[in-house]
Design an enzyme around this catalytic site. Structure first.
Site, PDB file in Angstrom:
ATOM      1  N   SER A  84       0.841  -1.193   0.000  1.00 44.04           N
ATOM      2  CA  SER A  84       0.000   0.000   0.000  1.00 44.04           C
ATOM      3  C   SER A  84       0.878   1.245   0.000  1.00 44.04           C
ATOM      4  CB  SER A  84      -0.883   0.005   1.246  1.00 44.04           C
ATOM      5  OG  SER A  84      -1.357   1.311   1.470  1.00 44.04           O
ATOM      6  N   HIS A 142      -1.408  -1.381  -4.090  1.00 43.24           N
ATOM      7  CA  HIS A 142      -2.641  -0.976  -3.400  1.00 43.24           C
ATOM      8  C   HIS A 142      -2.611   0.539  -3.189  1.00 43.24           C
ATOM      9  CE1 HIS A 142      -6.099  -1.766  -0.745  1.00 43.24           C
ATOM     10  NE2 HIS A 142      -5.613  -0.816   0.033  1.00 43.24           N
ATOM     11  N   ASP A 157      -4.574   3.823  -1.739  1.00 42.98           N
ATOM     12  CA  ASP A 157      -5.612   4.269  -0.809  1.00 42.98           C
ATOM     13  C   ASP A 157      -6.040   5.696  -1.125  1.00 42.98           C
ATOM     14  OD1 ASP A 157      -5.898   1.999   1.011  1.00 42.98           O
ATOM     15  OD2 ASP A 157      -3.792   2.378   1.471  1.00 42.98           O
ATOM     16  N   MET A 210      -8.489   8.671  -0.051  1.00 44.99           N
ATOM     17  CA  MET A 210      -9.295   9.134   1.088  1.00 44.99           C
ATOM     18  C   MET A 210      -9.708  10.586   0.888  1.00 44.99           C
ATOM     19  SD  MET A 210      -7.081   7.589   4.234  1.00 44.99           S
ATOM     20  CE  MET A 210      -6.302   5.973   4.138  1.00 44.99           C
ATOM     21  N   HIS A 219      -8.358   1.512  -3.794  1.00 45.47           N
ATOM     22  CA  HIS A 219      -9.266   1.364  -2.648  1.00 45.47           C
ATOM     23  C   HIS A 219      -9.875   2.733  -2.345  1.00 45.47           C
ATOM     24  CE1 HIS A 219      -9.468   0.380   1.983  1.00 45.47           C
ATOM     25  NE2 HIS A 219     -10.664   0.535   1.443  1.00 45.47           N
ATOM     26  N   MET A 254     -11.880   5.158  -0.355  1.00 43.78           N
ATOM     27  CA  MET A 254     -12.496   5.457   0.944  1.00 43.78           C
ATOM     28  C   MET A 254     -13.065   6.865   0.843  1.00 43.78           C
ATOM     29  SD  MET A 254      -9.516   3.755   3.240  1.00 43.78           S
ATOM     30  CE  MET A 254      -8.401   3.770   1.853  1.00 43.78           C
ATOM     31  N   MET A 292     -11.602  -5.056   5.757  1.00 37.40           N
ATOM     32  CA  MET A 292     -10.763  -4.166   6.563  1.00 37.40           C
ATOM     33  C   MET A 292     -10.449  -4.839   7.898  1.00 37.40           C
ATOM     34  SD  MET A 292     -10.142  -1.599   4.676  1.00 37.40           S
ATOM     35  CE  MET A 292      -9.104  -0.821   5.922  1.00 37.40           C
ATOM     36  N   PHE A 330      -5.957   5.209   8.291  1.00 36.20           N
ATOM     37  CA  PHE A 330      -4.540   5.425   8.604  1.00 36.20           C
ATOM     38  C   PHE A 330      -3.739   4.135   8.508  1.00 36.20           C
ATOM     39  CE2 PHE A 330      -7.036   8.639  10.729  1.00 36.20           C
ATOM     40  CZ  PHE A 330      -6.361   9.799  10.366  1.00 36.20           C
ATOM     41  N   GLY A 373      -0.406   1.853   9.777  1.00 38.13           N
ATOM     42  CA  GLY A 373       0.301   1.645  11.040  1.00 38.13           C
ATOM     43  C   GLY A 373      -0.553   1.256  12.226  1.00 38.13           C
ATOM     44  N   ASP A 424      -6.773  -5.926   4.672  1.00 39.77           N
ATOM     45  CA  ASP A 424      -6.122  -4.615   4.631  1.00 39.77           C
ATOM     46  C   ASP A 424      -6.069  -4.009   6.034  1.00 39.77           C
ATOM     47  OD1 ASP A 424      -5.082  -2.212   3.785  1.00 39.77           O
ATOM     48  OD2 ASP A 424      -6.935  -1.494   2.837  1.00 39.77           O
ATOM     49  N   GLY A 429      -2.796  -3.642   9.272  1.00 38.76           N
ATOM     50  CA  GLY A 429      -2.080  -4.372  10.325  1.00 38.76           C
ATOM     51  C   GLY A 429      -1.528  -5.716   9.885  1.00 38.76           C
ATOM     52  N   SER A 487       2.845  -0.226   6.107  1.00 43.44           N
ATOM     53  CA  SER A 487       4.042   0.003   6.932  1.00 43.44           C
ATOM     54  C   SER A 487       4.977  -1.205   6.985  1.00 43.44           C
ATOM     55  CB  SER A 487       3.633   0.447   8.336  1.00 43.44           C
ATOM     56  OG  SER A 487       2.550  -0.304   8.799  1.00 43.44           O
TER      57      SER A 487
HETATM   58  C1  DX5 Z   1      -6.064   2.041   5.790  1.00 41.56           C
HETATM   59  C2  DX5 Z   1      -5.638   1.647   4.404  1.00 41.56           C
HETATM   60  C3  DX5 Z   1      -4.592   0.610   4.349  1.00 41.56           C
HETATM   61  C4  DX5 Z   1      -3.282   1.026   4.976  1.00 41.56           C
HETATM   62  C5  DX5 Z   1      -2.668  -0.188   5.564  1.00 41.56           C
HETATM   63  O1  DX5 Z   1      -7.245   2.747   5.712  1.00 41.56           O
HETATM   64  O2  DX5 Z   1      -6.739   1.156   3.680  1.00 41.56           O
HETATM   65  O3  DX5 Z   1      -4.374   0.150   3.008  1.00 41.56           O
HETATM   66  O4  DX5 Z   1      -2.394   1.586   4.055  1.00 41.56           O
HETATM   67  O5  DX5 Z   1      -1.550   0.184   6.278  1.00 41.56           O
HETATM   68  P1  DX5 Z   1      -0.835  -0.803   7.298  1.00 41.56           P
HETATM   69  O6  DX5 Z   1      -0.446  -2.017   6.524  1.00 41.56           O
HETATM   70  O7  DX5 Z   1       0.310  -0.014   7.809  1.00 41.56           O
HETATM   71  O8  DX5 Z   1      -1.850  -1.134   8.376  1.00 41.56           O
HETATM   72 ZN    ZN Z   2      -6.417   0.194   1.708  1.00 41.15          ZN
END
Ligand code: DX5
Ligand code: ZN
Length: 218
Positions: free
Chosen positions: A7, A32, A34, A36, A65, A67, A136, A142, A144, A174, A176, A197
């Site tokens: 991502s 990937h 993101d 937002m 993705h 959001m 999710m 976010f 991390g 997606d 953690g 991350s």
């Molecule tokens: C969160 C995103 C994820 C994010 C994952 O809303 O959709 O794609 O980048 O980041 P990590 O892998 O650090 O949890």
């Molecule tokens: Zn994502």
């Protein structure tokens, strides 16, 4: 074999093109992305302009993705910018069917995502129209955050449903995902691992991906 989708939320945005190339060289399967809007989630990232500008930097499929609220208004733009797969959130619009049809009519793959608290029931009516379910495993918004283990039973439920119904749908997780959680997700039924991350932050992304592929046996 499972797919790995770094991502870009955790990439160095001042060198985004090179970061995509780095992920490709490390053996990633998808990128990937993101998106937002500061409304559907409390954070703002990037839009079609940036996606278009980095599209030539690597040849991997772009897994976009969304959001954002009312994604139906932006499908054309993301498709034209170079998205290969467009995922919308079930919680983000009332026009789910229309939006999925729009994505498919533009020749792109369509996905639905659901937040940790949203039950599988909410997306069940659309499983005949989609190529991907994005589960999710953190609250969207976010990078991390910590993997939410309470999502695992829902992942298993989705996997059982897909197998029973003989549907050709990828299940992506997606949030953690790391060395500790990747095999939990895959054993529960995930086929695609999105991670920010733990991949872009790894000392050696190629080595990290190699380790994940060993750990996450389907
Ligand atoms: C969160 C995103 C994820 C994010 C994952 O809303 O959709 O794609 O980048 O980041 P990590 O892998 O650090 O949890
Ligand atoms: Zn994502």
């Amino acid at each position: 074999m499972i797919k790995i989708a770094p991502s870009i939320l955790s990439a160095d945005f001042s060198r985004l093109g090179e970061e995509l190339k780095r992920a490709e060289d490390a053996g990633a399967d998808w990128i990937h992305i993101d998106v937002m809007d500061g409304h559907f989630v409390p954070n703002i990232t990037i839009g079609p302009v940036v996606i278009r500008s980095v599209r030539p930097c690597c040849s991997l499929p772009f897994d976009v993705h969304l959001m954002i609220t009312s994604p139906e208004n932006f499908i054309d733009e993301f498709a034209r910018a170079g998205a290969d797969l467009i995922t919308i959130h079930i919680e983000s619009t009332k026009s789910i069917e229309e939006t999925l049809e729009k994505i498919k009519s533009l020749g792109k793959k369509a996905g639905i995502s659901l937040n940790p608290a949203t039950p599988f029931e909410a997306i069940k009516p659309y499983t005949d129209f989609i190529d991907l379910i994005l589960v999710m495993t953190v609250q969207p918004g976010f990078a991390g955050q910590k993997f939410i283990p309470e999502v695992v039973p829902k992942l298993k439920e989705i996997r059982q449903f897909i197998n029973r119904s003989r549907l050709d749908i990828e299940v992506e997780v997606d949030g953690g995902i790391n060395r500790e959680t990747c095999n939990i997700a895959v054993r529960a039924g995930a086929t695609v691992l999105a991670a920010g991350s733990a991949l872009f932050g790894a000392a050696d992304m190629k080595e990290e991906i190699r380790i994940w592929r060993k750990l996450a046996i389907q």
